[in-house]
Scaffold this motif. Structure first.
Motif, PDB file in Angstrom:
ATOM      1  N   GLU A  62       0.842  -1.191   0.000  1.00 45.61           N
ATOM      2  CA  GLU A  62       0.000   0.000   0.000  1.00 45.61           C
ATOM      3  C   GLU A  62       0.876   1.239   0.000  1.00 45.61           C
ATOM      4  OE1 GLU A  62      -3.329   0.345  -0.186  1.00 45.61           O
ATOM      5  OE2 GLU A  62      -3.495  -1.812  -0.465  1.00 45.61           O
ATOM      6  N   ASP A  63       0.731   2.060  -1.006  1.00 44.41           N
ATOM      7  CA  ASP A  63       1.481   3.313  -1.069  1.00 44.41           C
ATOM      8  C   ASP A  63       0.813   4.363  -0.197  1.00 44.41           C
ATOM      9  OD1 ASP A  63       3.326   2.295  -2.870  1.00 44.41           O
ATOM     10  OD2 ASP A  63       2.149   2.877  -4.606  1.00 44.41           O
ATOM     11  N   GLY A  64       1.605   5.227   0.383  1.00 47.31           N
ATOM     12  CA  GLY A  64       1.073   6.346   1.129  1.00 47.31           C
ATOM     13  C   GLY A  64       0.731   6.042   2.577  1.00 47.31           C
ATOM     14  N   ILE A  65       0.907   4.822   3.029  1.00 47.21           N
ATOM     15  CA  ILE A  65       0.642   4.481   4.429  1.00 47.21           C
ATOM     16  C   ILE A  65       1.978   4.449   5.156  1.00 47.21           C
ATOM     17  CG2 ILE A  65      -0.244   2.756   6.030  1.00 47.21           C
ATOM     18  CD1 ILE A  65      -2.191   1.897   3.853  1.00 47.21           C
ATOM     19  N   ARG A  66       2.071   5.205   6.222  1.00 47.20           N
ATOM     20  CA  ARG A  66       3.315   5.260   6.984  1.00 47.20           C
ATOM     21  C   ARG A  66       3.406   4.064   7.931  1.00 47.20           C
ATOM     22  NH1 ARG A  66       4.237  10.214  10.237  1.00 47.20           N
ATOM     23  NH2 ARG A  66       2.546   9.261  11.388  1.00 47.20           N
ATOM     24  N   ASP A  67       4.580   3.485   8.050  1.00 51.20           N
ATOM     25  CA  ASP A  67       4.792   2.364   8.979  1.00 51.20           C
ATOM     26  C   ASP A  67       4.375   2.742  10.393  1.00 51.20           C
ATOM     27  OD1 ASP A  67       5.774   0.880   6.881  1.00 51.20           O
ATOM     28  OD2 ASP A  67       7.866   1.009   7.515  1.00 51.20           O
ATOM     29  N   GLU A  68       4.621   3.991  10.797  1.00 51.85           N
ATOM     30  CA  GLU A  68       4.303   4.445  12.148  1.00 51.85           C
ATOM     31  C   GLU A  68       2.806   4.387  12.449  1.00 51.85           C
ATOM     32  OE1 GLU A  68       5.881   6.648   9.895  1.00 51.85           O
ATOM     33  OE2 GLU A  68       7.854   5.915  10.440  1.00 51.85           O
ATOM     34  N   ASP A  69       1.985   4.361  11.401  1.00 54.76           N
ATOM     35  CA  ASP A  69       0.532   4.341  11.581  1.00 54.76           C
ATOM     36  C   ASP A  69      -0.039   2.936  11.692  1.00 54.76           C
ATOM     37  OD1 ASP A  69       0.489   7.106  11.479  1.00 54.76           O
ATOM     38  OD2 ASP A  69       0.126   7.153   9.315  1.00 54.76           O
ATOM     39  N   ILE A  70       0.795   1.929  11.498  1.00 54.06           N
ATOM     40  CA  ILE A  70       0.328   0.547  11.524  1.00 54.06           C
ATOM     41  C   ILE A  70       1.070  -0.205  12.625  1.00 54.06           C
ATOM     42  CG2 ILE A  70       0.042  -1.572  10.199  1.00 54.06           C
ATOM     43  CD1 ILE A  70      -1.556   0.837   9.108  1.00 54.06           C
ATOM     44  N   ALA A  71       0.350  -0.651  13.625  1.00 51.02           N
ATOM     45  CA  ALA A  71       0.957  -1.289  14.801  1.00 51.02           C
ATOM     46  C   ALA A  71       0.715  -2.793  14.792  1.00 51.02           C
ATOM     47  CB  ALA A  71       0.390  -0.673  16.071  1.00 51.02           C
ATOM     48  N   MET A  72       0.848  -3.397  13.619  1.00 46.19           N
ATOM     49  CA  MET A  72       0.527  -4.812  13.543  1.00 46.19           C
ATOM     50  C   MET A  72       1.314  -5.506  12.431  1.00 46.19           C
ATOM     51  SD  MET A  72      -3.326  -6.213  13.633  1.00 46.19           S
ATOM     52  CE  MET A  72      -3.542  -5.457  15.237  1.00 46.19           C
ATOM     53  N   TYR A  73       1.862  -6.667  12.784  1.00 45.55           N
ATOM     54  CA  TYR A  73       2.453  -7.560  11.791  1.00 45.55           C
ATOM     55  C   TYR A  73       1.379  -8.531  11.342  1.00 45.55           C
ATOM     56  CZ  TYR A  73       7.139  -6.127  13.258  1.00 45.55           C
ATOM     57  OH  TYR A  73       8.270  -5.415  13.530  1.00 45.55           O
ATOM     58  N   GLY A  74       1.553  -9.070  10.155  1.00 40.82           N
ATOM     59  CA  GLY A  74       0.633 -10.089   9.671  1.00 40.82           C
ATOM     60  C   GLY A  74       1.366 -11.115   8.846  1.00 40.82           C
ATOM     61  N   ALA A  75       0.789 -12.313   8.794  1.00 38.01           N
ATOM     62  CA  ALA A  75       1.372 -13.388   7.979  1.00 38.01           C
ATOM     63  C   ALA A  75       0.331 -14.492   7.800  1.00 38.01           C
ATOM     64  CB  ALA A  75       2.620 -13.965   8.646  1.00 38.01           C
ATOM     65  N   VAL A  76       0.581 -15.287   6.785  1.00 41.23           N
ATOM     66  CA  VAL A  76      -0.196 -16.501   6.524  1.00 41.23           C
ATOM     67  C   VAL A  76       0.817 -17.628   6.401  1.00 41.23           C
ATOM     68  CG1 VAL A  76      -1.676 -17.676   4.840  1.00 41.23           C
ATOM     69  CG2 VAL A  76      -2.039 -15.253   5.341  1.00 41.23           C
ATOM     70  N   ALA A  77       0.514 -18.785   6.961  1.00 37.51           N
ATOM     71  CA  ALA A  77       1.448 -19.907   6.895  1.00 37.51           C
ATOM     72  C   ALA A  77       0.694 -21.214   6.705  1.00 37.51           C
ATOM     73  CB  ALA A  77       2.291 -19.985   8.167  1.00 37.51           C
ATOM     74  N   ARG A  78       1.411 -22.203   6.199  1.00 36.17           N
ATOM     75  CA  ARG A  78       0.863 -23.538   5.996  1.00 36.17           C
ATOM     76  C   ARG A  78       1.663 -24.535   6.815  1.00 36.17           C
ATOM     77  NH1 ARG A  78       1.962 -21.118   1.714  1.00 36.17           N
ATOM     78  NH2 ARG A  78       1.094 -20.936  -0.295  1.00 36.17           N
ATOM     79  N   THR A  79       1.012 -25.625   7.155  1.00 36.19           N
ATOM     80  CA  THR A  79       1.762 -26.716   7.775  1.00 36.19           C
ATOM     81  C   THR A  79       2.482 -27.457   6.662  1.00 36.19           C
ATOM     82  OG1 THR A  79      -0.171 -28.160   7.650  1.00 36.19           O
ATOM     83  CG2 THR A  79       0.188 -26.999   9.724  1.00 36.19           C
ATOM     84  N   PRO A  80       3.716 -27.888   6.901  1.00 35.27           N
ATOM     85  CA  PRO A  80       4.485 -28.577   5.840  1.00 35.27           C
ATOM     86  C   PRO A  80       3.914 -29.957   5.523  1.00 35.27           C
ATOM     87  CG  PRO A  80       5.832 -28.265   7.823  1.00 35.27           C
ATOM     88  CD  PRO A  80       4.488 -27.683   8.090  1.00 35.27           C
TER      89      PRO A  80
END
Length: 80
Positions: A62-80
């Motif tokens: 996303e362009d124009g969104i500052r890192d300082e404004d987002i207080a969350m990490y996200g991820a998706v993962a699969r079991t091997p």
């Protein structure tokens, strides 16, 4: 999975953390290293663990969104 963090705006997110604590609402903020621990033994999908506004499988953030404004990490993962 989404994981709250104060790494990008510690003062602002710290105030939110204190407000949650004052209201006896559990909240745990984590570092990127702590976030990685949730994915031990799993196969994270690209782009891996990133701030949620940057998680796009097509690589377009996303362009124009500052890192300082987002207080969350996200991820998706699969079991091997």
């Amino acid at each position: 999975m989404s994981i709250g963090t104060a790494e990008f705006a510690p003062d602002e997110v710290g105030r939110v953390d204190r407000e949650y604590a004052a209201r006896t609402m559990p909240m745990r903020l984590r570092t990127i290293d702590e976030a990685h621990e949730f994915f031990d033994g799993l196969e994270p999908a690209e782009p891996g663990i990133v701030q949620v506004h940057k998680w796009h499988p097509d690589g377009k953030g996303e362009d124009g969104i500052r890192d300082e404004d987002i207080a969350m990490y996200g991820a998706v993962a699969r079991t091997p």
